[in-house]
Write a protein that holds these residues in place. Structure first.
Motif, PDB file in Angstrom:
ATOM      1  N   ALA A 111       0.819  -1.220   0.000  1.00  0.00           N
ATOM      2  CA  ALA A 111       0.000   0.000   0.000  1.00  0.00           C
ATOM      3  C   ALA A 111       0.851   1.268   0.000  1.00  0.00           C
ATOM      4  CB  ALA A 111      -0.938  -0.005   1.213  1.00  0.00           C
ATOM      5  N   GLU A 112       1.955   1.267   0.728  1.00  0.00           N
ATOM      6  CA  GLU A 112       2.783   2.470   0.815  1.00  0.00           C
ATOM      7  C   GLU A 112       3.440   2.763  -0.546  1.00  0.00           C
ATOM      8  OE1 GLU A 112       5.860   2.285   3.789  1.00  0.00           O
ATOM      9  OE2 GLU A 112       6.693   4.215   3.117  1.00  0.00           O
ATOM     10  N   THR A 113       3.870   1.708  -1.203  1.00  0.00           N
ATOM     11  CA  THR A 113       4.477   1.871  -2.528  1.00  0.00           C
ATOM     12  C   THR A 113       3.483   2.495  -3.493  1.00  0.00           C
ATOM     13  OG1 THR A 113       5.923  -0.025  -2.150  1.00  0.00           O
ATOM     14  CG2 THR A 113       5.539   0.606  -4.449  1.00  0.00           C
ATOM     15  N   ARG A 124       3.129   6.514  -5.449  1.00  0.00           N
ATOM     16  CA  ARG A 124       3.181   6.618  -6.908  1.00  0.00           C
ATOM     17  C   ARG A 124       2.393   7.794  -7.477  1.00  0.00           C
ATOM     18  NH1 ARG A 124       3.366   0.211  -8.843  1.00  0.00           N
ATOM     19  NH2 ARG A 124       5.531  -0.046  -8.161  1.00  0.00           N
ATOM     20  N   TYR A 125       1.336   8.196  -6.789  1.00  0.00           N
ATOM     21  CA  TYR A 125       0.540   9.307  -7.328  1.00  0.00           C
ATOM     22  C   TYR A 125       1.421  10.555  -7.478  1.00  0.00           C
ATOM     23  CZ  TYR A 125      -3.234   6.148  -5.968  1.00  0.00           C
ATOM     24  OH  TYR A 125      -4.040   5.053  -5.846  1.00  0.00           O
ATOM     25  N   ASP A 155       4.898  14.185 -10.741  1.00  0.00           N
ATOM     26  CA  ASP A 155       6.215  14.787 -10.978  1.00  0.00           C
ATOM     27  C   ASP A 155       6.742  14.420 -12.371  1.00  0.00           C
ATOM     28  OD1 ASP A 155       6.108  15.804  -8.435  1.00  0.00           O
ATOM     29  OD2 ASP A 155       7.473  14.325  -7.558  1.00  0.00           O
ATOM     30  N   PHE A 156       6.600  13.148 -12.726  1.00  0.00           N
ATOM     31  CA  PHE A 156       7.081  12.657 -14.018  1.00  0.00           C
ATOM     32  C   PHE A 156       6.358  13.371 -15.161  1.00  0.00           C
ATOM     33  CE2 PHE A 156       6.311   9.332 -17.386  1.00  0.00           C
ATOM     34  CZ  PHE A 156       7.592   9.334 -17.921  1.00  0.00           C
ATOM     35  N   ARG A 200      -8.611  11.453  -8.699  1.00  0.00           N
ATOM     36  CA  ARG A 200      -8.485  12.462  -7.630  1.00  0.00           C
ATOM     37  C   ARG A 200      -7.051  12.929  -7.442  1.00  0.00           C
ATOM     38  NH1 ARG A 200     -11.954   9.656  -2.811  1.00  0.00           N
ATOM     39  NH2 ARG A 200     -14.013  10.208  -3.617  1.00  0.00           N
ATOM     40  N   ARG A 201      -6.161  11.982  -7.478  1.00  0.00           N
ATOM     41  CA  ARG A 201      -4.783  12.293  -7.098  1.00  0.00           C
ATOM     42  C   ARG A 201      -3.898  12.734  -8.265  1.00  0.00           C
ATOM     43  NH1 ARG A 201      -3.395   9.472  -2.371  1.00  0.00           N
ATOM     44  NH2 ARG A 201      -1.431  10.621  -2.497  1.00  0.00           N
ATOM     45  N   THR A 202      -4.322  12.445  -9.486  1.00  0.00           N
ATOM     46  CA  THR A 202      -3.424  12.736 -10.621  1.00  0.00           C
ATOM     47  C   THR A 202      -4.071  13.606 -11.707  1.00  0.00           C
ATOM     48  OG1 THR A 202      -3.992  10.708 -11.825  1.00  0.00           O
ATOM     49  CG2 THR A 202      -2.138  10.574 -10.275  1.00  0.00           C
TER      50      THR A 202
END
Lengths: 272, 272
Positions: B145-147, B151-152, B157-158, B221-223
């Protein structure tokens, strides 16, 4: 060998003289007849490409490599456009070859080529190709004569590998006259929407026209093989050129005799 | 930000609930009206793509990345076909993402993505994408889950890097209902020319529908960022879906305001 009866084929093992090959032909009665032929052939290619795409996951799915070589303005871009106008880009890829980069020059000349060959179910069009390594490289002496001499056999071996491993290779030389090139270069300068295609450096190649023709002739003689023969296409007329090439491509795709795969799944077997 | 008024935009920084987004819309009066819209938009895209191609050698030529994400049968292939039907493959490339290979898994998940981003003058369509690394990877717990949580931000950033370095990024979620998927899966089984597209494994994802919807919602939501926002497209009707997406792409290409480059060469300057 594909299309043994094609008048454009450079028959493997037979003598070949480039100046015997026409840059014009009157196989179409009119410009509109040639256009109609391209349109119809383009539709057929689109359907064949779709079945090829459906086969991408199959064990023996073919890979299709189309090589377009010709002097500047001979119509490599336009032929690609005309031939694949109705085919969606799902499994069609255009691979242009420019002057090699430093990392590419640090390897053998086929290294960058091998990296971009078609995969199963894919059609890749090489706009220029590894043949530049026996054309411009030879004419401008970017490599010594012995190195170039070795390349014909290396290319034949490389292409045989690809074919034996499931590729279909179709190679076209777009054969234009020097006069036609002059007209087209002038047209590029005159038309604002074509001016970006003009490159003063092209005139340097043009000045070496006879040397390039010699190099093309040797290329065809030495690398028109049963597994990957050359077709030398009269290309002074744009529509005729595209129609002829498209038709050879269509016939070759058709001869693959592909069908939609049937993985054996049936409606009754699944609860959806 | 492109198209701030689009009803399909997931506005960056605003709350987003996937279940508030329709899978159908009646913006077209008829199927033929939608088809006509696609055809017209496709023509415009072909012209814009040609000007983009002419700009490939220019210093600030844009790169165009189109991301298509959606559940199985949502129409990623069909949208690509519909949108680029009239555009030749010269500068259009489709990049599908399958399960990562061993060498890809041995690097970070953006390594294989970075390798295939568009170059100047090119339009690349991602059929699936790095977003699978917060979708299937999350739902099936291929990473902890943390990984996934990290990633979002990494993806944002990418993508900002790509945009700041000259890319236009358009991201589309093809939003279908669970019932529409059932119909389409059944149709794949019933039609011999579609059966090759059926994969019994797709039913495993289908069984996890609510989990996937949660993952898609979080993804949007996050990206959905100002530099690369998401459009959530009603996709139960195929023609409507393709028409909407094609129109957003057309508008975005048009907004680049590109023209044929003028390198300054003039007929009188050369003796050809």
């Amino acid at each position: 060998m594909p299309h043994p009866d094609s008048p454009y084929l450079a028959i493997p093992g037979q003598p070949f003289t480039l100046s015997d090959r026409a840059t014009t032909t009157d196989i179409f009665e009119s410009r509109s007849a040639a256009k109609a032929a391209i349109r119809q052939t383009g539709e057929a290619i689109a359907e064949l490409a779709q079945v090829l795409y459906a086969n991408a996951g199959e064990r023996n799915a073919p890979k299709v490599l189309i090589v377009l070589q010709g002097m500047d303005t001979s119509g490599k871009d336009s032929t690609t456009k005309a031939m694949f106008r109705q085919t969606p880009p799902l499994n069609v890829r255009v691979q242009p070859f420019k002057a090699p980069t430093k990392p590419e020059l640090a390897r053998d000349y086929l290294w960058r080529v091998h990296d971009v060959v078609p995969k199963k179910g894919e059609i890749v069009i090489f706009n220029r190709s590894h043949y530049e390594d026996v054309l411009v490289v030879k004419v401008r002496e970017f490599a010594d004569a012995e190195t170039v001499e070795n390349r014909y056999g290396q290319i034949n071996d490389f292409e045989r590998l690809l074919v034996e491993e499931g590729s279909l290779i179709l190679k076209f030389m777009l054969n234009i006259s020097r006069e036609t090139q002059a007209e087209r270069l002038r047209a590029r300068l005159e038309r604002p929407d074509k001016r970006w295609k003009f490159n003063p450096g092209d005139l340097d190649d043009r000045a070496l026209w006879p040397d390039f023709m010699d190099a093309y002739e040797t290329m065809v003689r030495r690398t028109s093989t049963p597994h990957a023969p050359w077709y030398v296409i009269p290309s002074d007329d744009k529509k005729t050129r595209s129609a002829i090439i498209a038709d050879i491509v269509r016939q070759a795709l058709d001869a693959l005799d592909l069908h939609y795969p049937d993985p054996g799944y049936r409606p009754g077997n699944y609860d959806i």
